[in-house]
Design a protein around this motif. Sequence first.
Motif, PDB file in Angstrom:
ATOM      1  N   LEU A 334      28.332  -2.061  64.455  1.00  8.12           N
ATOM      2  CA  LEU A 334      27.324  -1.004  64.496  1.00  8.12           C
ATOM      3  C   LEU A 334      27.441  -0.090  63.276  1.00  8.12           C
ATOM      4  CD1 LEU A 334      27.488  -0.012  68.287  1.00  8.12           C
ATOM      5  CD2 LEU A 334      25.845  -1.536  67.162  1.00  8.12           C
ATOM      6  N   GLN A 335      28.663   0.236  62.881  1.00  7.22           N
ATOM      7  CA  GLN A 335      28.869   1.087  61.713  1.00  7.22           C
ATOM      8  C   GLN A 335      28.335   0.420  60.449  1.00  7.22           C
ATOM      9  OE1 GLN A 335      33.115   1.601  61.962  1.00  7.22           O
ATOM     10  NE2 GLN A 335      32.951   3.555  63.041  1.00  7.22           N
ATOM     11  N   THR A 336      28.607  -0.870  60.308  1.00  3.75           N
ATOM     12  CA  THR A 336      28.162  -1.597  59.112  1.00  3.75           C
ATOM     13  C   THR A 336      26.642  -1.754  59.120  1.00  3.75           C
ATOM     14  OG1 THR A 336      30.259  -2.797  59.140  1.00  3.75           O
ATOM     15  CG2 THR A 336      28.536  -3.667  57.720  1.00  3.75           C
ATOM     16  N   THR A 337      26.055  -1.875  60.313  1.00  5.83           N
ATOM     17  CA  THR A 337      24.604  -1.976  60.413  1.00  5.83           C
ATOM     18  C   THR A 337      23.926  -0.700  59.916  1.00  5.83           C
ATOM     19  OG1 THR A 337      24.808  -3.503  62.277  1.00  5.83           O
ATOM     20  CG2 THR A 337      22.675  -2.433  61.985  1.00  5.83           C
ATOM     21  N   LEU A 338      24.593   0.437  60.071  1.00  3.45           N
ATOM     22  CA  LEU A 338      24.044   1.686  59.531  1.00  3.45           C
ATOM     23  C   LEU A 338      23.903   1.587  58.015  1.00  3.45           C
ATOM     24  CD1 LEU A 338      23.131   4.613  60.013  1.00  3.45           C
ATOM     25  CD2 LEU A 338      25.536   5.307  59.809  1.00  3.45           C
ATOM     26  N   MET A 339      24.896   0.988  57.365  1.00  2.00           N
ATOM     27  CA  MET A 339      24.807   0.766  55.925  1.00  2.00           C
ATOM     28  C   MET A 339      23.660  -0.183  55.599  1.00  2.00           C
ATOM     29  SD  MET A 339      27.700  -0.472  53.137  1.00  2.00           S
ATOM     30  CE  MET A 339      28.468  -1.587  54.284  1.00  2.00           C
ATOM     31  N   GLU A 340      23.513  -1.246  56.389  1.00  4.47           N
ATOM     32  CA  GLU A 340      22.422  -2.197  56.174  1.00  4.47           C
ATOM     33  C   GLU A 340      21.052  -1.525  56.307  1.00  4.47           C
ATOM     34  OE1 GLU A 340      23.704  -6.634  57.504  1.00  4.47           O
ATOM     35  OE2 GLU A 340      23.481  -5.211  59.149  1.00  4.47           O
ATOM     36  N   LEU A 341      20.918  -0.645  57.298  1.00  2.00           N
ATOM     37  CA  LEU A 341      19.651   0.053  57.501  1.00  2.00           C
ATOM     38  C   LEU A 341      19.302   0.926  56.297  1.00  2.00           C
ATOM     39  CD1 LEU A 341      19.215   1.395  61.163  1.00  2.00           C
ATOM     40  CD2 LEU A 341      17.592   0.090  59.800  1.00  2.00           C
ATOM     41  N   HIS A 342      20.277   1.683  55.816  1.00  2.69           N
ATOM     42  CA  HIS A 342      20.037   2.508  54.629  1.00  2.69           C
ATOM     43  C   HIS A 342      19.651   1.635  53.438  1.00  2.69           C
ATOM     44  CE1 HIS A 342      20.925   6.508  56.010  1.00  2.69           C
ATOM     45  NE2 HIS A 342      22.119   6.177  56.473  1.00  2.69           N
ATOM     46  N   LEU A 343      20.315   0.520  53.315  1.00  7.36           N
ATOM     47  CA  LEU A 343      20.053  -0.393  52.203  1.00  7.36           C
ATOM     48  C   LEU A 343      18.634  -0.944  52.280  1.00  7.36           C
ATOM     49  CD1 LEU A 343      21.648  -1.527  49.790  1.00  7.36           C
ATOM     50  CD2 LEU A 343      22.342  -3.430  51.240  1.00  7.36           C
ATOM     51  N   GLU A 344      18.217  -1.315  53.495  1.00  2.33           N
ATOM     52  CA  GLU A 344      16.885  -1.891  53.681  1.00  2.33           C
ATOM     53  C   GLU A 344      15.797  -0.855  53.387  1.00  2.33           C
ATOM     54  OE1 GLU A 344      14.282  -5.044  54.537  1.00  2.33           O
ATOM     55  OE2 GLU A 344      16.463  -5.050  54.297  1.00  2.33           O
ATOM     56  N   GLU A 345      16.072   0.405  53.697  1.00  2.00           N
ATOM     57  CA  GLU A 345      15.087   1.456  53.452  1.00  2.00           C
ATOM     58  C   GLU A 345      15.184   1.984  52.021  1.00  2.00           C
ATOM     59  OE1 GLU A 345      13.186   5.332  55.800  1.00  2.00           O
ATOM     60  OE2 GLU A 345      15.348   4.985  55.866  1.00  2.00           O
ATOM     61  N   ASN A 347      17.623   3.655  50.783  1.00  3.62           N
ATOM     62  CA  ASN A 347      18.405   4.885  50.687  1.00  3.62           C
ATOM     63  C   ASN A 347      19.743   4.514  50.049  1.00  3.62           C
ATOM     64  OD1 ASN A 347      16.365   6.193  52.156  1.00  3.62           O
ATOM     65  ND2 ASN A 347      17.369   5.741  54.110  1.00  3.62           N
ATOM     66  N   ASN A 348      19.694   4.182  48.756  1.00  4.31           N
ATOM     67  CA  ASN A 348      20.847   3.559  48.121  1.00  4.31           C
ATOM     68  C   ASN A 348      22.079   4.459  48.100  1.00  4.31           C
ATOM     69  OD1 ASN A 348      19.180   1.341  47.594  1.00  4.31           O
ATOM     70  ND2 ASN A 348      18.499   2.205  45.649  1.00  4.31           N
ATOM     71  N   PHE A 349      21.873   5.746  47.819  1.00  8.08           N
ATOM     72  CA  PHE A 349      23.012   6.656  47.769  1.00  8.08           C
ATOM     73  C   PHE A 349      23.685   6.741  49.139  1.00  8.08           C
ATOM     74  CE2 PHE A 349      24.930  10.856  48.268  1.00  8.08           C
ATOM     75  CZ  PHE A 349      25.771  10.896  47.161  1.00  8.08           C
ATOM     76  N   GLU A 350      22.886   6.834  50.213  1.00  3.84           N
ATOM     77  CA  GLU A 350      23.436   6.904  51.560  1.00  3.84           C
ATOM     78  C   GLU A 350      24.165   5.611  51.923  1.00  3.84           C
ATOM     79  OE1 GLU A 350      20.456   7.787  50.668  1.00  3.84           O
ATOM     80  OE2 GLU A 350      20.011   9.792  51.451  1.00  3.84           O
ATOM     81  N   ALA A 351      23.580   4.462  51.526  1.00  2.00           N
ATOM     82  CA  ALA A 351      24.221   3.174  51.812  1.00  2.00           C
ATOM     83  C   ALA A 351      25.583   3.088  51.151  1.00  2.00           C
ATOM     84  CB  ALA A 351      23.330   2.025  51.336  1.00  2.00           C
ATOM     85  N   VAL A 352      25.655   3.519  49.889  1.00  2.00           N
ATOM     86  CA  VAL A 352      26.924   3.497  49.168  1.00  2.00           C
ATOM     87  C   VAL A 352      27.927   4.443  49.830  1.00  2.00           C
ATOM     88  CG1 VAL A 352      28.047   4.187  47.005  1.00  2.00           C
ATOM     89  CG2 VAL A 352      25.985   2.752  46.958  1.00  2.00           C
ATOM     90  N   SER A 353      27.472   5.619  50.205  1.00  3.78           N
ATOM     91  CA  SER A 353      28.358   6.607  50.819  1.00  3.78           C
ATOM     92  C   SER A 353      28.946   6.089  52.129  1.00  3.78           C
ATOM     93  CB  SER A 353      27.587   7.913  51.064  1.00  3.78           C
ATOM     94  OG  SER A 353      28.411   8.869  51.699  1.00  3.78           O
ATOM     95  N   ILE A 371      28.504  -6.183  51.733  1.00  2.00           N
ATOM     96  CA  ILE A 371      27.302  -5.360  51.859  1.00  2.00           C
ATOM     97  C   ILE A 371      27.379  -4.143  50.942  1.00  2.00           C
ATOM     98  CG2 ILE A 371      25.875  -4.033  53.475  1.00  2.00           C
ATOM     99  CD1 ILE A 371      26.920  -5.976  55.685  1.00  2.00           C
ATOM    100  N   LEU A 372      28.577  -3.578  50.772  1.00  2.32           N
ATOM    101  CA  LEU A 372      28.739  -2.454  49.844  1.00  2.32           C
ATOM    102  C   LEU A 372      28.466  -2.887  48.407  1.00  2.32           C
ATOM    103  CD1 LEU A 372      29.488   0.419  49.080  1.00  2.32           C
ATOM    104  CD2 LEU A 372      31.914  -0.239  49.206  1.00  2.32           C
ATOM    105  N   SER A 373      28.912  -4.073  48.041  1.00  6.71           N
ATOM    106  CA  SER A 373      28.646  -4.552  46.678  1.00  6.71           C
ATOM    107  C   SER A 373      27.142  -4.714  46.449  1.00  6.71           C
ATOM    108  CB  SER A 373      29.375  -5.879  46.421  1.00  6.71           C
ATOM    109  OG  SER A 373      28.880  -6.905  47.258  1.00  6.71           O
ATOM    110  N   LYS A 374      26.428  -5.142  47.494  1.00  4.38           N
ATOM    111  CA  LYS A 374      24.968  -5.235  47.391  1.00  4.38           C
ATOM    112  C   LYS A 374      24.356  -3.845  47.221  1.00  4.38           C
ATOM    113  CE  LYS A 374      20.968  -7.147  49.883  1.00  4.38           C
ATOM    114  NZ  LYS A 374      20.523  -7.834  51.124  1.00  4.38           N
ATOM    115  N   ALA A 375      24.913  -2.869  47.930  1.00  6.85           N
ATOM    116  CA  ALA A 375      24.426  -1.488  47.803  1.00  6.85           C
ATOM    117  C   ALA A 375      24.695  -0.954  46.396  1.00  6.85           C
ATOM    118  CB  ALA A 375      25.104  -0.599  48.841  1.00  6.85           C
TER     119      ALA A 375
END
Length: 475
Positions: A334-345, A347-353, A371-375
């Motif tokens: 679930l935590q990693t999916t939050l990064m995926e959601l930011h990435l899909e939208e 929200n690159n800075f948020e995804a990286v953070s 997924i972080l490397s993709k961000a």
Amino acid sequence: MKYFYLFLLLSFSTISLNQSEDNLPLLGDPSSASISLSGEYDLGRLWLSIFRSSVKEYEDPLTTTYIEDLIYRISETSEVRDRRYEFVVIDDESINAFAAPGGIIGINKGMFLKTDFESEFASVMCHELAHLSQRHFARSQSQVTALGNALLILGSVAVAAASGSPEGIYLGPALIQQLSINYTRSNEKEADRIGFNNLVRAGFDPKGMSSMFQKLQRSRGVNDEEFSYLMSHPLPKERITDARLRENSIEQKREYRDSLDFYLIKARSIVSSSNNARDQIKEFETILRSNINQKSIVAAEYGLVLSHKKLKNFPLAFKLLRALLDQFPNNLILQTTLMELHLEEENNFEAVSVGETLLSLNKNNYAISKILSKAYLQNNQAREAEIILSELSRNRSSDPSVWYQLAEAQGLAGNILGLHRSRAEYFMLTGRYDAAIFQLREALKLSKNFFEIRESIVNRLEDIFETKKALRELS
């Protein structure tokens, strides 16, 4: 060089044809050493590169991480001696899994689509681990005279099994028959028995194996392609009976291992396979109105998150995901999916953070790193992506997806020499040796006075030439 010596070992090995199906050699017999453990490992890795060039892999780091964690966990209670595993997740919706020499374990995405409980999924994994622990492939070579043919047989069997179509065998009609006798009935019964014992020791519900067999049995005559596991694993009724007798002999527990992560990964597979996210949302909403187990309810809520993400309905997806995180704040999927959601939208800075925070708490985690490397790449931080992927490539040098993504990062970071070398590794791992040679020759042109790098590139070229020579001789 090691593949060349492997070829010599295979070419000069001849084994008697006179052993019957039920008279298998003991593991301590000289005949069981027709292929050594190290020989199996090398053969498996050579075969895997060919196999990867013939199938489409399911690229989902979270699914890969779940499978690896599960199999390494159940390995602790297994009889497998050599635990240098390699996992291949195939983008195919039929239910199938297979084990190949040297710790190769192949799993179709359909395994998640068609199983309902983690114990069912784990029972198949325990069965495949039993094939590895008992070295059924090496033992089967007591019935052939040319071990060099093993590579061809493995390739044809696995490609056909992965595709769910025996007609898909690409090495000739004579090998179609080999698919049906991939392992003997004795091998299968032995894998059932040893796999069941492992399932119990690992803490799963012993009913998982008979439940899985019943699913497969019911599928006969309905849609064989949907259940291609039947093609490579004969399923006589006595195997179901044997599984029930074994489970009845086990004292039942109140609780068995049945992780929420299995249900979440199943939901990911369902959404990935769906061609209509809106219809899929209706199905998940139907599950939410039912009275099935709580983990399935949570998985349906997670499925809604992924479906709305697919439809780019981000506000609702975030709302649903945050509600789940309130319930399960420490769940890494679930935590990693939050990064995926930011990435899909985007929200690159948020995804990286989010990714950097998660990785600081979960060092070297595969899914988070990928997924972080993709961000990083999406946030124009190619150098940071290269650093994280370079570390991954050292720890997971046999993962082609890591090399592919690393090459992309190196290209964007201006490291053209590194790009060619990473592309070469990717092509070698996916059986495209000529393309790998081209990339290494391009890297050689750029290496100039970097003598250690030049020597490393030359050695890698020699490895490929020896591998190609072995393959020519084997064919």
